[in-house]
Design a protein around this motif. Structure first.
Motif, PDB file in Angstrom:
ATOM      1  N   MET A  38      16.118  45.041  22.749  1.00 31.64           N
ATOM      2  CA  MET A  38      15.380  44.066  21.950  1.00 31.64           C
ATOM      3  C   MET A  38      15.894  42.648  22.194  1.00 31.64           C
ATOM      4  O   MET A  38      15.113  41.698  22.289  1.00 31.64           O
ATOM      5  CB  MET A  38      15.498  44.408  20.463  1.00 31.64           C
ATOM      6  N   ARG A  39      17.207  42.496  22.299  1.00 32.28           N
ATOM      7  CA  ARG A  39      17.802  41.172  22.433  1.00 32.28           C
ATOM      8  C   ARG A  39      17.455  40.509  23.766  1.00 32.28           C
ATOM      9  O   ARG A  39      17.526  39.284  23.872  1.00 32.28           O
ATOM     10  CB  ARG A  39      19.309  41.233  22.266  1.00 32.28           C
ATOM     11  N   ARG A  47      13.147  40.063  19.946  1.00 30.04           N
ATOM     12  CA  ARG A  47      14.393  39.313  20.132  1.00 30.04           C
ATOM     13  C   ARG A  47      14.932  38.812  18.806  1.00 30.04           C
ATOM     14  O   ARG A  47      16.133  38.869  18.536  1.00 30.04           O
ATOM     15  CB  ARG A  47      14.172  38.129  21.078  1.00 30.04           C
ATOM     16  N   GLY A  48      14.042  38.318  17.965  1.00 28.01           N
ATOM     17  CA  GLY A  48      14.457  37.806  16.666  1.00 28.01           C
ATOM     18  C   GLY A  48      15.042  38.897  15.792  1.00 28.01           C
ATOM     19  O   GLY A  48      16.061  38.691  15.127  1.00 28.01           O
ATOM     20  N   PHE A  49      14.403  40.080  15.793  1.00 30.18           N
ATOM     21  CA  PHE A  49      14.915  41.187  14.982  1.00 30.18           C
ATOM     22  C   PHE A  49      16.286  41.617  15.471  1.00 30.18           C
ATOM     23  O   PHE A  49      17.209  41.823  14.674  1.00 30.18           O
ATOM     24  CB  PHE A  49      13.950  42.369  15.033  1.00 30.18           C
ATOM     25  N   GLY A  50      16.428  41.784  16.794  1.00 29.42           N
ATOM     26  CA  GLY A  50      17.708  42.207  17.352  1.00 29.42           C
ATOM     27  C   GLY A  50      18.821  41.217  17.039  1.00 29.42           C
ATOM     28  O   GLY A  50      19.929  41.607  16.650  1.00 29.42           O
ATOM     29  N   THR A  51      18.527  39.938  17.212  1.00 26.32           N
ATOM     30  CA  THR A  51      19.531  38.907  16.947  1.00 26.32           C
ATOM     31  C   THR A  51      19.918  38.873  15.474  1.00 26.32           C
ATOM     32  O   THR A  51      21.107  38.804  15.124  1.00 26.32           O
ATOM     33  CB  THR A  51      19.001  37.529  17.376  1.00 26.32           C
ATOM     34  N   ALA A  52      18.918  38.929  14.595  1.00 23.99           N
ATOM     35  CA  ALA A  52      19.183  38.878  13.159  1.00 23.99           C
ATOM     36  C   ALA A  52      19.992  40.100  12.724  1.00 23.99           C
ATOM     37  O   ALA A  52      20.956  39.974  11.953  1.00 23.99           O
ATOM     38  CB  ALA A  52      17.873  38.807  12.386  1.00 23.99           C
ATOM     39  N   VAL A  57      24.703  42.279  10.352  1.00 24.94           N
ATOM     40  CA  VAL A  57      25.513  43.487  10.167  1.00 24.94           C
ATOM     41  C   VAL A  57      26.967  43.253  10.569  1.00 24.94           C
ATOM     42  O   VAL A  57      27.891  43.735   9.893  1.00 24.94           O
ATOM     43  CB  VAL A  57      24.907  44.662  10.956  1.00 24.94           C
ATOM     44  N   ARG A  58      27.194  42.506  11.639  1.00 23.57           N
ATOM     45  CA  ARG A  58      28.581  42.273  12.074  1.00 23.57           C
ATOM     46  C   ARG A  58      29.379  41.480  11.058  1.00 23.57           C
ATOM     47  O   ARG A  58      30.620  41.518  11.075  1.00 23.57           O
ATOM     48  CB  ARG A  58      28.603  41.539  13.416  1.00 23.57           C
ATOM     49  N   GLU A 109      26.194  44.364  21.541  1.00 21.68           N
ATOM     50  CA  GLU A 109      26.774  43.192  22.187  1.00 21.68           C
ATOM     51  C   GLU A 109      27.538  43.567  23.446  1.00 21.68           C
ATOM     52  O   GLU A 109      27.542  42.820  24.427  1.00 21.68           O
ATOM     53  CB  GLU A 109      27.687  42.455  21.208  1.00 21.68           C
ATOM     54  N   ALA A 110      28.188  44.737  23.434  1.00 21.45           N
ATOM     55  CA  ALA A 110      28.892  45.186  24.630  1.00 21.45           C
ATOM     56  C   ALA A 110      27.898  45.446  25.761  1.00 21.45           C
ATOM     57  O   ALA A 110      28.111  45.026  26.911  1.00 21.45           O
ATOM     58  CB  ALA A 110      29.692  46.450  24.330  1.00 21.45           C
ATOM     59  N   ILE A 111      26.802  46.134  25.438  1.00 20.67           N
ATOM     60  CA  ILE A 111      25.795  46.437  26.467  1.00 20.67           C
ATOM     61  C   ILE A 111      25.100  45.162  26.932  1.00 20.67           C
ATOM     62  O   ILE A 111      24.813  44.991  28.130  1.00 20.67           O
ATOM     63  CB  ILE A 111      24.783  47.458  25.918  1.00 20.67           C
ATOM     64  N   ARG A 112      24.837  44.255  26.010  1.00 19.40           N
ATOM     65  CA  ARG A 112      24.182  42.998  26.405  1.00 19.40           C
ATOM     66  C   ARG A 112      25.057  42.197  27.356  1.00 19.40           C
ATOM     67  O   ARG A 112      24.561  41.557  28.292  1.00 19.40           O
ATOM     68  CB  ARG A 112      23.849  42.166  25.165  1.00 19.40           C
ATOM     69  N   SER A 113      26.371  42.241  27.137  1.00 19.07           N
ATOM     70  CA  SER A 113      27.265  41.548  28.071  1.00 19.07           C
ATOM     71  C   SER A 113      27.201  42.203  29.449  1.00 19.07           C
ATOM     72  O   SER A 113      27.305  41.524  30.474  1.00 19.07           O
ATOM     73  CB  SER A 113      28.702  41.575  27.542  1.00 19.07           C
TER      74      SER A 113
END
Length: 222
Positions: A38-39, A47-52, A57-58, A109-113
């Motif tokens: 999504m991000r 993208r907005g949902f994934g980012t939010a 949550v973090r 975030e790990a996968i996005r990196s």
């Protein structure tokens, strides 16, 4: 020397910790991968949902999320997770749900990196031959991204193993729950703490070493 362990099923408590970790790890990997997709999606709403989701949550303590699954989802909204008559099983499943919801943000975030390490030209080439975004992501980008982030995912898994102790807050009989009970009943506080600390080292250290070795073996050579 270890007489204080008599009458307590320490192995069962750690087995509960292992089950919490394994089920939460699988769920977090699936949900975290979807969040990562999504991000990087071309659809602004996704993208907005994934980012939010990740940013919110973090920044919420895991204890709050775990307690909400019990007091909010179960007590207020009546979500029994298919175990209305078994409160122990219900607590276990709600704890897994809370751990998945929390850990998936870090997996994302790990996968996005890892996705960001894949050369942009590969995605452009995939689009040039007519592959869709989903095909490009699943066939070309994600396989390389996963190989790049085995190390970070190992760190997330180790953190998840330790985070399962929070499930004691809603009565799940894992290692930390039993440790608290033993400290209240026995006078061997230091010895009890040492036993449970050693147990968590046994769970996490081999995992870190194995996945670290695997990450080096499968690393993408660029």
């Amino acid at each position: 020397m270890f007489d204080f362990l008599e009458g307590y099923d320490v192995l069962a408590a750690f087995w509960m910790t292992v089950k919490l970790t394994l089920l939460s790890a699988v769920g977090s990997l699936v949900w975290g991968t979807l969040l990562a997709a999504m991000r990087v999606s071309p659809v602004p709403l996704m993208r907005g949902f994934g980012t939010a989701y990740v940013n919110i949550v973090r920044n919420i303590p895991l204890t709050v999320i775990i307690v909400f699954t019990s007091l909010g989802l179960a007590d207020i909204f009546g979500m029994t997770m298919g175990a209305a008559d078994d409160f122990k099983l219900q607590g276990f499943r709600l704890a897994v749900l809370g751990l998945v919801a929390y850990t998936a943000a870090f997996v994302c975030e790990a996968i996005r990196s890892g996705i960001n390490t894949v050369p942009l030209g590969q995605a452009e080439a995939a689009r040039a031959i007519g592959l869709s975004f989903t095909q490009t992501l699943s066939l070309i980008v994600l396989p390389q991204a996963f190989r790049s982030v085995i190390g970070p995912l190992a760190n997330v898994l180790i953190a998840l193993t330790k985070n399962t102790t929070v499930a004691a807050a809603i009565g799940v009989a894992e290692a930390a729950y039993l440790m608290k009970e033993m400290i209240e009943n026995e006078a061997q506080t230091v010895a009890i703490g040492t036993v449970f600390a050693f147990g968590f080292v046994v769970l996490t250290l081999p995992t870190g070493l194995l996945l670290g070795w695997l990450g080096k073996r499968l690393a993408v050579k660029r």
